[in-house]
Design a protein around this motif. Structure first.
Motif, mmCIF file in Angstrom:
data_model
loop_
_atom_site.group_PDB
_atom_site.id
_atom_site.type_symbol
_atom_site.label_atom_id
_atom_site.label_comp_id
_atom_site.label_asym_id
_atom_site.label_seq_id
_atom_site.Cartn_x
_atom_site.Cartn_y
_atom_site.Cartn_z
ATOM 1 N N ILE A 1 39.127 50.994 32.603
ATOM 2 C CA ILE A 1 38.623 49.705 33.053
ATOM 3 C C ILE A 1 39.499 49.187 34.168
ATOM 4 C CG2 ILE A 1 38.035 47.383 32.251
ATOM 5 C CD1 ILE A 1 36.125 49.601 30.987
ATOM 6 N N LEU A 2 38.957 48.605 35.222
ATOM 7 C CA LEU A 2 39.716 48.013 36.341
ATOM 8 C C LEU A 2 39.453 46.526 36.074
ATOM 9 C CD1 LEU A 2 41.319 47.941 38.753
ATOM 10 C CD2 LEU A 2 39.187 48.441 40.079
ATOM 11 N N ARG A 3 40.726 45.769 35.890
ATOM 12 C CA ARG A 3 40.538 44.210 35.882
ATOM 13 C C ARG A 3 41.417 43.673 37.022
ATOM 14 N NH1 ARG A 3 43.136 40.721 33.821
ATOM 15 N NH2 ARG A 3 43.057 40.815 31.305
ATOM 16 N N ILE A 4 41.272 42.367 37.314
ATOM 17 C CA ILE A 4 41.977 41.811 38.104
ATOM 18 C C ILE A 4 43.319 41.013 37.537
ATOM 19 C CG2 ILE A 4 41.983 39.782 39.986
ATOM 20 C CD1 ILE A 4 40.147 42.135 40.593
ATOM 21 N N ASP B 1 41.268 41.904 45.534
ATOM 22 C CA ASP B 1 41.189 42.160 46.909
ATOM 23 C C ASP B 1 40.538 43.445 47.005
ATOM 24 O OD1 ASP B 1 42.637 42.435 49.712
ATOM 25 O OD2 ASP B 1 42.964 44.267 49.115
ATOM 26 N N ARG B 2 39.480 43.740 47.905
ATOM 27 C CA ARG B 2 38.623 44.810 48.100
ATOM 28 C C ARG B 2 39.358 46.217 48.398
ATOM 29 N NH1 ARG B 2 33.188 46.009 49.776
ATOM 30 N NH2 ARG B 2 32.713 43.606 50.114
ATOM 31 N N ALA B 3 40.165 46.190 49.197
ATOM 32 C CA ALA B 3 41.250 47.180 49.448
ATOM 33 C C ALA B 3 42.018 47.671 48.132
ATOM 34 C CB ALA B 3 42.233 46.859 50.470
ATOM 35 N N ALA B 4 42.235 46.557 47.139
ATOM 36 C CA ALA B 4 43.073 46.961 46.285
ATOM 37 C C ALA B 4 42.214 47.763 45.153
ATOM 38 C CB ALA B 4 43.769 45.950 45.447
ATOM 39 N N MET B 5 40.688 47.391 44.989
ATOM 40 C CA MET B 5 39.742 47.977 44.322
ATOM 41 C C MET B 5 39.597 49.407 44.935
ATOM 42 S SD MET B 5 37.078 44.851 43.710
ATOM 43 C CE MET B 5 37.713 43.166 43.455
ATOM 44 N N GLU B 6 39.308 49.433 46.166
ATOM 45 C CA GLU B 6 39.182 50.728 46.500
ATOM 46 C C GLU B 6 40.205 51.866 46.374
ATOM 47 O OE1 GLU B 6 36.308 51.970 47.713
ATOM 48 O OE2 GLU B 6 35.169 50.552 48.709
ATOM 49 N N MET C 1 40.114 31.755 43.683
ATOM 50 C CA MET C 1 39.566 33.246 44.152
ATOM 51 C C MET C 1 38.330 33.062 44.872
ATOM 52 S SD MET C 1 38.333 36.564 41.806
ATOM 53 C CE MET C 1 36.740 35.742 41.374
ATOM 54 N N VAL C 2 38.551 33.906 46.141
ATOM 55 C CA VAL C 2 37.404 33.595 47.089
ATOM 56 C C VAL C 2 36.160 34.363 46.746
ATOM 57 C CG1 VAL C 2 38.903 33.297 49.137
ATOM 58 C CG2 VAL C 2 38.022 35.479 48.395
ATOM 59 N N GLN C 3 34.899 33.562 46.866
ATOM 60 C CA GLN C 3 33.743 34.115 46.516
ATOM 61 C C GLN C 3 33.398 35.575 46.918
ATOM 62 O OE1 GLN C 3 30.137 31.802 46.698
ATOM 63 N NE2 GLN C 3 29.184 33.380 48.050
ATOM 64 N N ASP C 4 33.971 36.001 47.909
ATOM 65 C CA ASP C 4 33.641 37.557 48.643
ATOM 66 C C ASP C 4 34.383 38.518 47.625
ATOM 67 O OD1 ASP C 4 32.843 36.509 50.755
ATOM 68 O OD2 ASP C 4 34.431 36.781 52.113
ATOM 69 N N ILE C 5 35.349 38.148 46.787
ATOM 70 C CA ILE C 5 35.934 39.160 45.630
ATOM 71 C C ILE C 5 34.703 39.473 44.744
ATOM 72 C CG2 ILE C 5 37.322 39.483 43.994
ATOM 73 C CD1 ILE C 5 38.577 39.487 46.820
ATOM 74 N N LEU C 6 33.996 38.539 44.414
ATOM 75 C CA LEU C 6 32.892 39.050 43.642
ATOM 76 C C LEU C 6 32.057 39.990 44.050
ATOM 77 C CD1 LEU C 6 31.976 35.534 41.928
ATOM 78 C CD2 LEU C 6 33.616 36.840 41.022
ATOM 79 N N ALA D 1 33.539 43.186 44.292
ATOM 80 C CA ALA D 1 33.576 43.965 42.823
ATOM 81 C C ALA D 1 32.107 44.553 42.593
ATOM 82 C CB ALA D 1 33.934 43.008 41.992
ATOM 83 N N ARG D 2 31.224 43.948 43.007
ATOM 84 C CA ARG D 2 30.048 44.546 42.891
ATOM 85 C C ARG D 2 29.588 45.653 43.703
ATOM 86 N NH1 ARG D 2 25.492 45.428 40.103
ATOM 87 N NH2 ARG D 2 26.981 47.251 40.024
ATOM 88 N N GLU D 3 30.092 45.605 44.882
ATOM 89 C CA GLU D 3 29.814 46.716 45.868
ATOM 90 C C GLU D 3 30.472 48.124 45.750
ATOM 91 O OE1 GLU D 3 30.461 44.534 49.501
ATOM 92 O OE2 GLU D 3 28.665 43.343 49.595
ATOM 93 N N VAL D 4 31.889 47.789 45.627
ATOM 94 C CA VAL D 4 32.776 48.751 45.026
ATOM 95 C C VAL D 4 32.430 49.435 43.916
ATOM 96 C CG1 VAL D 4 35.048 49.251 44.807
ATOM 97 C CG2 VAL D 4 34.524 47.752 46.438
ATOM 98 N N SER D 5 32.207 48.753 42.821
ATOM 99 C CA SER D 5 31.826 49.391 41.514
ATOM 100 C C SER D 5 30.456 50.113 41.593
ATOM 101 C CB SER D 5 31.802 48.348 40.622
ATOM 102 O OG SER D 5 30.591 47.444 40.918
ATOM 103 N N ARG D 6 29.644 49.601 42.363
ATOM 104 C CA ARG D 6 28.215 50.394 42.497
ATOM 105 C C ARG D 6 28.558 51.602 43.413
ATOM 106 N NH1 ARG D 6 23.341 46.868 44.281
ATOM 107 N NH2 ARG D 6 23.193 46.351 41.947
ATOM 108 N N SER D 7 29.409 51.556 44.623
ATOM 109 C CA SER D 7 29.488 52.746 45.395
ATOM 110 C C SER D 7 30.108 53.818 44.521
ATOM 111 C CB SER D 7 30.228 52.227 46.582
ATOM 112 O OG SER D 7 31.504 51.974 46.578
ATOM 113 N N HIS D 8 30.629 53.609 43.644
ATOM 114 C CA HIS D 8 31.589 54.663 42.779
ATOM 115 C C HIS D 8 30.956 55.008 41.637
ATOM 116 C CE1 HIS D 8 35.325 55.105 45.539
ATOM 117 N NE2 HIS D 8 34.977 53.792 45.707
#
Length: 437
Positions: free
Chosen positions: A137-140, A181-186, A212-217, A220-227
């Motif tokens: 599980i990946l958490r912030i 951060d998107r890069a950290a998730m990737e 936390m900026v809205q873009d992180i949500l 998280a949606r885009e990165v999780s789905r792409s993987h």
């Protein structure tokens, strides 16, 4: 207990310490020389056993969105208690409850009730692991998702170790922690392709205490789905508070699963996991997954208890048009603005900030957005300041969730705001005189 009782908060605390660890049932109720013992509450107010009235900004740990003992909610509980409190069977009202959640929460197609918010996140993790056949599980960093072993690591911003004894390293190792951060998730997915889900507190850590900026949500949606992973959105506090559809409705993000509690359960004990039909089918006893029927075993004696459902149905009906949220938001905005004015008046470097019906305090130099200030710094203010501010406000009849964070409700009024700011004005003066600020 009534006002004629010989007991005070101090004597009750002494008794409690003889029969309960530390005399408390929740870590953050611990306070010296003693916590407040509340006898009754109504609307925006509560009274301790000695009869002292407080304007309440704790509001049942954010659960009492309509104010304490709202007449319609209290009546629904009383009427349900006269019919059946709990029988251990299915009950008609839980269907109405689930229907309201699926009607209001954009991503919710199916709902499973739990006995607490912590249990909702535990269940979400089990479902995610079963659905993806992955373990991690990946958490912030610094987000809070309940006290269970699976997400203790990373609950306190900064340290890698869980902030509690009793969490086996074998379990902690299944939790990965990254920055918002998107890069950290990737990067986490690149190193660990066996991530079952990304879980995110919808507002940022501790209902937005760490912004936390809205873009992180969306990330998280885009990165999780792409993987090939799932997104779990923790809306245990934000659900129905930020908007009738929760924080996700504002961000226009569609998580695979959403965890709910507090307001979602009518201010009563309980929780819920809501999600897409495909993912939630893991819990359906008529569906076989990988040779198991159901794919995920989930039990719990008090899940969907009718007395909780009765309160929840009324609460959600009261919140459906967004007017209650708008009132609470307006009160919080007024308090934030007033606190920033008071900090200027007293030459105190700091910031009052927050979203929706919350207000948070940061003391120290800042750029107005807290950019560049570590989450751990925001979440660990000077202990003398914490106790000093809380005591000064309590003495003047104001009680926050903590000394640095609070929420409003639909029951708070402009008069309450004025009284609150007067209390802060005096408290700031006292703390400056004592050289605490």
């Amino acid at each position: 207990m009534n006002k004629q009782s010989p007991d005070t908060s101090a004597t009750l605390f002494a008794k409690a310490r003889q029969v309960m660890p530390g005399g408390i049932s929740h870590r953050y109720r611990w306070r010296l020389p003693n916590p407040n013992y509340v006898d009754r509450a109504e609307g925006a107010y509560k009274w301790d056993v000695e009869g002292k009235r407080f304007i309440d900004y704790k509001m049942g740990a954010t659960s009492q969105m309509m104010g304490h003992c709202h007449p319609a909610i209290s009546q629904a509980i009383a009427e349900q208690a006269g019919r059946v409190i709990f029988a251990g069977d299915c009950n008609p009202i839980e269907i109405d409850w689930a229907q309201r959640i699926t009607d209001m929460v954009p991503s919710a197609e199916r709902v499973r009730f739990t006995a607490s918010g912590t249990e909702a996140t535990m269940l979400a993790i089990r479902v995610a692991r079963a659905h993806t056949d992955r373990a991690k599980i990946l958490r912030i960093d610094g987000h809070y998702h309940g006290w269970h072993d699976h997400l203790m690591k990373g609950a306190k911003a900064g340290p890698e170790a869980p902030p509690s004894l009793g969490v086996p390293p074998e379990i902690a190792d299944l939790t990965l922690v990254c920055a918002p951060d998107r890069a950290a998730m990737e990067a986490a997915f690149a190193e660990h392709p066996d991530i079952a889900a990304v879980i995110v507190e919808a507002s940022g850590a501790n209902y937005g205490a760490v912004p936390m900026v809205q873009d992180i949500l969306l990330a998280a949606r885009e990165v999780s789905r792409s993987h090939g992973s799932l997104m779990i959105l923790d809306e245990i506090i934000t659900g129905f508070r930020w908007a009738p559809g929760g924080r996700q409705a504002l961000a226009q993000v569609d998580p695979d699963m959403t965890t709910l509690a507090k307001i979602a359960t009518g201010g009563m004990p309980g929780g819920a996991l809501a999600g897409s039909a495909q993912v939630m089918d893991m819990l359906d006893p008529s569906v076989t997954k990988n040779g198991m029927t159901p794919g995920v075993l989930h039990q719990g004696t008090f899940n969907g208890a009718p007395i909780v459902a009765a309160a929840a149905v009324v609460m959600l009906d009261l919140l459906a048009d967004g007017q209650a949220q708008a009132q609470a938001d307006r009160m919080a905005h007024s308090i934030r603005a007033g606190l920033n004015d008071l900090m200027g008046k007293h030459s105190i470097p700091g910031l009052a900030y927050g979203e929706s019906s919350t207000f948070h305090l940061y003391f120290g130099e800042n750029d107005g957005t807290l950019n560049g200030i570590p989450a751990g710094t925001i979440r660990t203010p000077n202990p003398a300041l914490v106790s000093g501010l809380m005591n000064a406000l309590n003495a003047r009849g104001v009680d926050l969730m903590s000394a640095m964070s609070a929420v409003t409700s639909a029951a708070h009024t402009d008069r309450d705001v004025d009284e609150t700011l007067t209390a802060f004005d005096a408290a700031f003066h006292d703390l400056k005189e004592a050289r605490i600020l």
